[in-house]
Design an enzyme around this catalytic site. Structure first.
Site, PDB file in Angstrom:
ATOM      1  N   ARG A   7       0.806  -1.226   0.000  1.00  0.00           N
ATOM      2  CA  ARG A   7       0.000   0.000   0.000  1.00  0.00           C
ATOM      3  C   ARG A   7       0.838   1.274   0.000  1.00  0.00           C
ATOM      4  NH1 ARG A   7      -2.633  -3.979   2.628  1.00  0.00           N
ATOM      5  NH2 ARG A   7      -4.817  -4.241   2.086  1.00  0.00           N
ATOM      6  N   HIS A  57      -0.832  -2.526  -4.562  1.00  0.00           N
ATOM      7  CA  HIS A  57      -0.289  -3.447  -5.566  1.00  0.00           C
ATOM      8  C   HIS A  57      -0.224  -2.875  -6.978  1.00  0.00           C
ATOM      9  CE1 HIS A  57      -0.026  -6.343  -2.483  1.00  0.00           C
ATOM     10  NE2 HIS A  57      -1.173  -6.968  -2.617  1.00  0.00           N
ATOM     11  N   HIS A  66       2.847 -12.964  -5.569  1.00  0.00           N
ATOM     12  CA  HIS A  66       1.673 -13.047  -4.705  1.00  0.00           C
ATOM     13  C   HIS A  66       0.997 -14.422  -4.751  1.00  0.00           C
ATOM     14  CE1 HIS A  66      -1.680 -11.622  -2.353  1.00  0.00           C
ATOM     15  NE2 HIS A  66      -1.254 -10.377  -2.391  1.00  0.00           N
ATOM     16  N   ASP A  87      -1.951  -9.695   8.454  1.00  0.00           N
ATOM     17  CA  ASP A  87      -1.830  -9.019   7.154  1.00  0.00           C
ATOM     18  C   ASP A  87      -0.829  -7.892   7.395  1.00  0.00           C
ATOM     19  OD1 ASP A  87      -2.115  -8.090   4.620  1.00  0.00           O
ATOM     20  OD2 ASP A  87      -4.275  -7.691   4.736  1.00  0.00           O
ATOM     21  N   GLU A 107       4.805 -12.401   1.038  1.00  0.00           N
ATOM     22  CA  GLU A 107       5.268 -11.523  -0.033  1.00  0.00           C
ATOM     23  C   GLU A 107       6.535 -10.809   0.426  1.00  0.00           C
ATOM     24  OE1 GLU A 107       1.583  -9.125  -0.740  1.00  0.00           O
ATOM     25  OE2 GLU A 107       0.801 -10.734   0.480  1.00  0.00           O
TER      26      GLU A 107
HETATM   27  C1  BGC Z   1      -2.617  -7.498   1.188  1.00  0.00           C
HETATM   28  C2  BGC Z   1      -4.018  -7.850   1.624  1.00  0.00           C
HETATM   29  C3  BGC Z   1      -4.857  -8.022   0.421  1.00  0.00           C
HETATM   30  C4  BGC Z   1      -4.234  -9.089  -0.448  1.00  0.00           C
HETATM   31  C5  BGC Z   1      -4.975  -9.322  -1.722  1.00  0.00           C
HETATM   32  C6  BGC Z   1      -2.098  -8.605   0.362  1.00  0.00           C
HETATM   33  O1  BGC Z   1      -0.822  -8.306  -0.075  1.00  0.00           O
HETATM   34  O2  BGC Z   1      -1.789  -7.248   2.282  1.00  0.00           O
HETATM   35  O3  BGC Z   1      -4.559  -6.853   2.455  1.00  0.00           O
HETATM   36  O4  BGC Z   1      -6.165  -8.365   0.745  1.00  0.00           O
HETATM   37  O5  BGC Z   1      -2.915  -8.733  -0.763  1.00  0.00           O
HETATM   38  O6  BGC Z   1      -5.276  -8.145  -2.315  1.00  0.00           O
END
Ligand code: BGC
Length: 393
Positions: free
Chosen positions: A113, A138, A212, A284, A357
């Site tokens: 983010r 992302h 991912h 998360d 990740e």
């Molecule tokens: C994020 C999550 C998100 C997921 C899929 C992750 O990298 O931290 O908050 O829901 O990606 O979008």
């Protein structure tokens, strides 16, 4: 850690294979390692997409597509030699194009983010899509997970792989500068899947590339991942606000549900009444990896160190993650809610997969104290992550 990335193969069309005996392996003949290509359909915009199948000498298999570099399936043995697909995903390209929570994809230009979809670089403010509540996530509306990459396969005596290349134009998704990105997937005969990321730019830009894949080491669709036993090589994590933007604090994990320094089941503390777990709806969060003093800014050539070890007790499967990155987002599939139907019709319910990740920290473009994510002209962005698979009794 520099590797030779130049593809050795060109002009092939259907299948390449060789046996280890031919490469001087000696002794009993092992199954051939191979790489093969097939069409995977056409995007909504009319671009042809291929799927590539990599196999190593032990039968481990990775299928990946030129659309987003998505890993469609990853087959690894359990303690009895039984192979299962251990990643979540879809069967068709149209499903990935319709609604994917980044299943298996390359993430860029900036993984994770950026607060408010804004950052300032060299005195200029850039505005990005707010595609995750008030924040940018992302890479934006059409990040590197949704572009078609040029792919070149290669074979080496003890590995096979794919080189993905993408030229992200100046201004794409609001980011400055033309970024040339190269991501190499290498499947070795040591049951490793290696990701090498390279980048160059013609103007200063933030870069934070990652992968991912969502894992379930019991097998895709075989229930939730709460029984997986996780060890994280991290004394600290970056706590977040309610929109999952780091506050800037580097907090010790000691005495918190974020202490995975000794092997602990994902589910052991996930339901505890803890503000950070409430904000994340589970885990998360970005963990600050113990690097033994190495920095890890773009171009610095940081050390490759152990980030995580995951053990799935019912199958004995083990995945170890090594990375040059300073951080790792540990995400426990909290937003999976049973609305997505994946491969073979499997319904992805709450926490049916987890992601690890490897990355620089979230919101670094707005956090001058975090290790820098700015890539300048003349520098090379370089990053490596290894997923190594094994079994334990
Ligand atoms: C994020 C999550 C998100 C997921 C899929 C992750 O990298 O931290 O908050 O829901 O990606 O979008």
């Amino acid at each position: 850690m520099q590797r030779t990335l130049a593809p050795k193969v060109s002009g092939w069309s259907v299948m390449l294979a060789w046996s280890a005996a031919c490469t001087g392996g000696g002794g009993a003949q092992r199954p051939a390692a191979s790489v093969a290509r097939e069409p995977f359909g056409t995007t909504d915009q009319g671009a042809a997409v291929n799927v590539y199948t990599l196999k190593n000498a032990h039968g481990m298999e990775v299928r990946a597509t030129s659309y987003g570099g998505i890993i469609l399936s990853l087959k690894v043995p359990d303690r009895n030699g039984r192979f299962d697909d251990v990643v979540l995903g879809y069967d068709s390209l149209s499903d990935y194009q319709r609604a994917s929570p980044y299943f298996g994809a390359i993430i860029g230009r900036y993984g994770n983010r950026i607060a408010g979809g804004r950052f300032t670089l060299d005195g200029r403010t850039y505005t990005l899509a707010r595609n995750n509540g008030p924040n940018h996530l992302h890479g934006g509306l059409k990040g590197f997970d949704k572009v078609v990459w040029d792919v070149a396969p290669f074979e080496h005596p003890d590995s096979v792989g794919l080189v993905f290349r993408y030229r992200s134009p100046d201004g794409e998704e609001g980011y400055p500068g033309t970024l040339q990105a190269t991501v190499t997937y290498t499947l070795t005969d040591r049951n490793e899947l290696i990701f090498d990321y390279l980048g160059t730019t013609d103007r200063a830009t933030p870069v934070n590339l990652t992968q991912h894949s969502y894992f379930n080491l019991a097998g895709d669709g075989k229930g939730d991942i709460l029984g997986h036993v996780v060890t994280l090589n991290a004394d600290h994590f970056t706590p977040v606000d309610s929109t999952l933007i780091p506050t800037g604090e580097i907090r010790a994990v000691a005495g918190t549900p974020f202490d995975f320094r000794t092997p602990t089941a994902i589910g052991a503390r996930i339901a505890q009444d803890d503000e950070q777990l409430r904000y994340g709806r589970g885990y998360d969060h970005n963990f600050v990896l113990n690097k033994g003093g190495t920095g890890g800014s773009p171009g610095e050539g940081a050390a490759l160190t152990l980030a995580a070890r995951v053990y799935e007790p019912s199958t004995g499967r083990v995945m170890e993650i090594y990375t040059t990155e300073p951080g790792m987002q540990f995400y426990t599939g909290n937003f999976l809610d049973g609305t997505l139907r994946g491969k073979h019709g499997v319904v992805y319910r709450h926490r049916y997969g987890f992601a690890m990740e490897t990355q620089h920290f979230p919101d670094t473009p707005n956090k001058p104290d975090f290790p820098s994510t700015t890539l300048h002209p003349g520098e090379q962005y370089r990053s490596q992550t290894i997923y190594k698979f094994a079994v334990q009794p």
